[in-house]
Design a protein around this motif. Sequence first.
Motif, PDB file in Angstrom:
ATOM      1  N   MET B  16       0.911  -1.336   0.054  1.00  0.00           N
ATOM      2  CA  MET B  16      -0.241  -0.154  -0.073  1.00  0.00           C
ATOM      3  C   MET B  16       0.772   1.139   0.024  1.00  0.00           C
ATOM      4  O   MET B  16       0.879   2.050   0.986  1.00  0.00           O
ATOM      5  CB  MET B  16      -1.086   0.003   1.109  1.00  0.00           C
ATOM      6  CG  MET B  16      -1.736  -1.468   1.370  1.00  0.00           C
ATOM      7  SD  MET B  16      -2.584  -1.173   2.799  1.00  0.00           S
ATOM      8  CE  MET B  16      -1.651  -1.996   3.919  1.00  0.00           C
ATOM      9  N   GLY B  17       1.461   1.332  -1.377  1.00  0.00           N
ATOM     10  CA  GLY B  17       1.565   0.879  -2.252  1.00  0.00           C
ATOM     11  C   GLY B  17       3.066  -0.084  -2.394  1.00  0.00           C
ATOM     12  O   GLY B  17       3.922   0.117  -1.161  1.00  0.00           O
ATOM     13  N   PRO B  18       3.227  -0.615  -3.488  1.00  0.00           N
ATOM     14  CA  PRO B  18       4.562  -1.321  -3.442  1.00  0.00           C
ATOM     15  C   PRO B  18       5.891  -0.555  -3.133  1.00  0.00           C
ATOM     16  O   PRO B  18       6.764  -1.117  -2.917  1.00  0.00           O
ATOM     17  CB  PRO B  18       4.437  -1.936  -4.846  1.00  0.00           C
ATOM     18  CG  PRO B  18       3.071  -1.903  -5.241  1.00  0.00           C
ATOM     19  CD  PRO B  18       2.602  -0.628  -4.615  1.00  0.00           C
ATOM     20  N   ALA B  19       5.700   0.451  -3.883  1.00  0.00           N
ATOM     21  CA  ALA B  19       7.106   1.531  -4.048  1.00  0.00           C
ATOM     22  C   ALA B  19       7.387   1.751  -2.479  1.00  0.00           C
ATOM     23  O   ALA B  19       8.555   1.742  -1.860  1.00  0.00           O
ATOM     24  CB  ALA B  19       6.898   2.682  -4.673  1.00  0.00           C
ATOM     25  N   PRO B  49      -0.978  -5.699  -3.394  1.00  0.00           N
ATOM     26  CA  PRO B  49      -1.652  -4.409  -3.355  1.00  0.00           C
ATOM     27  C   PRO B  49      -3.073  -4.444  -3.865  1.00  0.00           C
ATOM     28  O   PRO B  49      -3.669  -3.213  -3.817  1.00  0.00           O
ATOM     29  CB  PRO B  49      -0.628  -3.822  -4.570  1.00  0.00           C
ATOM     30  CG  PRO B  49       0.255  -5.031  -5.095  1.00  0.00           C
ATOM     31  CD  PRO B  49      -0.266  -5.910  -4.205  1.00  0.00           C
ATOM     32  N   LYS B 170       2.870   6.294  -6.882  1.00  0.00           N
ATOM     33  CA  LYS B 170       1.988   4.993  -7.384  1.00  0.00           C
ATOM     34  C   LYS B 170       2.003   4.402  -8.782  1.00  0.00           C
ATOM     35  O   LYS B 170       1.864   3.256  -9.076  1.00  0.00           O
ATOM     36  CB  LYS B 170       0.581   5.238  -6.818  1.00  0.00           C
ATOM     37  CG  LYS B 170       0.454   5.013  -5.248  1.00  0.00           C
ATOM     38  CD  LYS B 170      -0.901   5.102  -4.911  1.00  0.00           C
ATOM     39  CE  LYS B 170      -1.204   5.065  -3.483  1.00  0.00           C
ATOM     40  NZ  LYS B 170      -0.649   4.101  -2.570  1.00  0.00           N
ATOM     41  N   ARG B 171       2.305   5.420  -9.765  1.00  0.00           N
ATOM     42  CA  ARG B 171       2.654   5.143 -11.123  1.00  0.00           C
ATOM     43  C   ARG B 171       4.054   5.127 -11.580  1.00  0.00           C
ATOM     44  O   ARG B 171       4.147   5.443 -12.759  1.00  0.00           O
ATOM     45  CB  ARG B 171       1.663   5.878 -11.886  1.00  0.00           C
ATOM     46  CG  ARG B 171       1.389   7.213 -12.161  1.00  0.00           C
ATOM     47  CD  ARG B 171       0.473   7.827 -13.111  1.00  0.00           C
ATOM     48  NE  ARG B 171       0.794   9.349 -13.348  1.00  0.00           N
ATOM     49  CZ  ARG B 171       0.378  10.232 -12.531  1.00  0.00           C
ATOM     50  NH1 ARG B 171      -0.648   9.809 -11.536  1.00  0.00           N
ATOM     51  NH2 ARG B 171       0.686  11.434 -12.597  1.00  0.00           N
ATOM     52  N   GLU B 202       4.411   6.662   1.003  1.00  0.00           N
ATOM     53  CA  GLU B 202       4.936   6.962  -0.408  1.00  0.00           C
ATOM     54  C   GLU B 202       5.636   8.447  -0.362  1.00  0.00           C
ATOM     55  O   GLU B 202       6.510   8.431  -1.320  1.00  0.00           O
ATOM     56  CB  GLU B 202       3.507   7.423  -1.415  1.00  0.00           C
ATOM     57  CG  GLU B 202       3.532   6.374  -2.071  1.00  0.00           C
ATOM     58  CD  GLU B 202       2.338   5.255  -1.524  1.00  0.00           C
ATOM     59  OE1 GLU B 202       1.452   5.882  -1.047  1.00  0.00           O
ATOM     60  OE2 GLU B 202       2.192   4.188  -2.292  1.00  0.00           O
TER      61      GLU B 202
END
Lengths: 237, 237
Positions: B16-19, B49, B170-171, B202
């Motif tokens: 949440m999220g992967p990064a 996710p 997230k992108r 994030e």
Amino acid sequence: MALASALRLMGVLGGMGPAATIDFLAKVLRVTPASIDQEHVPMIVHDVPQIFDRVAPIFAGTDEPLAAMQQGVLRLEGAGVEAIAIACVTAHHWYDRLAATVNVPILHIADASVVKLQTERAPRRLGLLATRGTCKSGFFSQRLADQGYDLIVPDEDIQLHLDQSIAAIKRADLVLAAEAAEAAGAAFAKTGIERFLIACTELPIAFAPTRYNALAVDSTLALAEACVAFSRSSSRS
Amino acid sequence: MALASALRLMGVLGGMGPAATIDFLAKVLRVTPASIDQEHVPMIVHDVPQIFDRVAPIFAGTDEPLAAMQQGVLRLEGAGVEAIAIACVTAHHWYDRLAATVNVPILHIADASVVKLQTERAPRRLGLLATRGTCKSGFFSQRLADQGYDLIVPDEDIQLHLDQSIAAIKRADLVLAAEAAEAAGAAFAKTGIERFLIACTELPIAFAPTRYNALAVDSTLALAEACVAFSRSSSRS
């Protein structure tokens, strides 16, 4: 927002070492076409570094690290993963016995590397950048030889630089890791090698800032691509 | 080589999220005193996710993401972890119900942040850099208010920059993420805020290349430190 995911849950046997695991996860992220969280590959990561060193047992012909790795893949299977990636090349010395431990498939990093070499139309002759254990075991060279690739094993001088580089990554000394990688690349290039295959999940981190990175195919990236492809493939059932 | 580890197995509820999960793992690595693999913190990472967005349900007063997060912490407990860290600040809106789901302790990122603020002798008044959901929920500000810290919530203009920055991470659009973070920092600074608390996993990635990074306390880093401290602490038994 569609929540019913078409993506399959992947397992990662990591911790060998932890920096290599993070590098693998970052590469999975990089090669995943996603614009929101929910489009990313779902993974359970077994990031447990308390596993016996892999290199010495390969030379001794013993299996000290196997039980902990078997516990790892069993935990991943128990958590519901549909396939497993092992984020350590040397650990693949025990691939057959790990694959026999679980009912889910385990991706093989050498097979993933073959796919990448073919896609990139890489030359058939490459310098092997790997641990001493991977070179001694021979599984990687054999799998690639079966597909027509000739991996040149480092001589002792080059291998000493690689040993030093890998150990430096494991203690987070990125400067020394890169210097030793640079020295290994230079010594290998002197023997007439023009392209390399990085077949160790620590070495891509060490080679990243060197001039040899652009001349290398990265098996970690290849495994990441195989992992994403499997996750996005349709279910076996 | 001593294999009997004194380190306790930690669980990470991630994805949440992967990064943000990778950033958390990298910070755990960074703050762990280790020179070989086996000295690093053993972790099981639930990097899945496919969880409903956290922000909209906080505004709607609903619980769509809760069931998937409960499944995550139960899987981690089933895998044998001794404590869990949640690598997403907004998800802590459901902290009490997640903590009630499992028998192992769940570290709270706001409590970890208080420890870090105290260690760094940070000022009592800080700008809050968080999701709209975290600001609306109020749990973070309340936990810090209980310890004497006054978190200034972003105005709508600043929050729009932060929303944009988080979505960009997230992108994987790091350039836009940093530009939006820079704009948020600049607008916040104009209101007289001199120091910041990054309370979103994030946003440290977005703020890292900006001038405001040096003025911010990072809750991800605080949680990583709490995770390492727990793993190295002696067992409860």
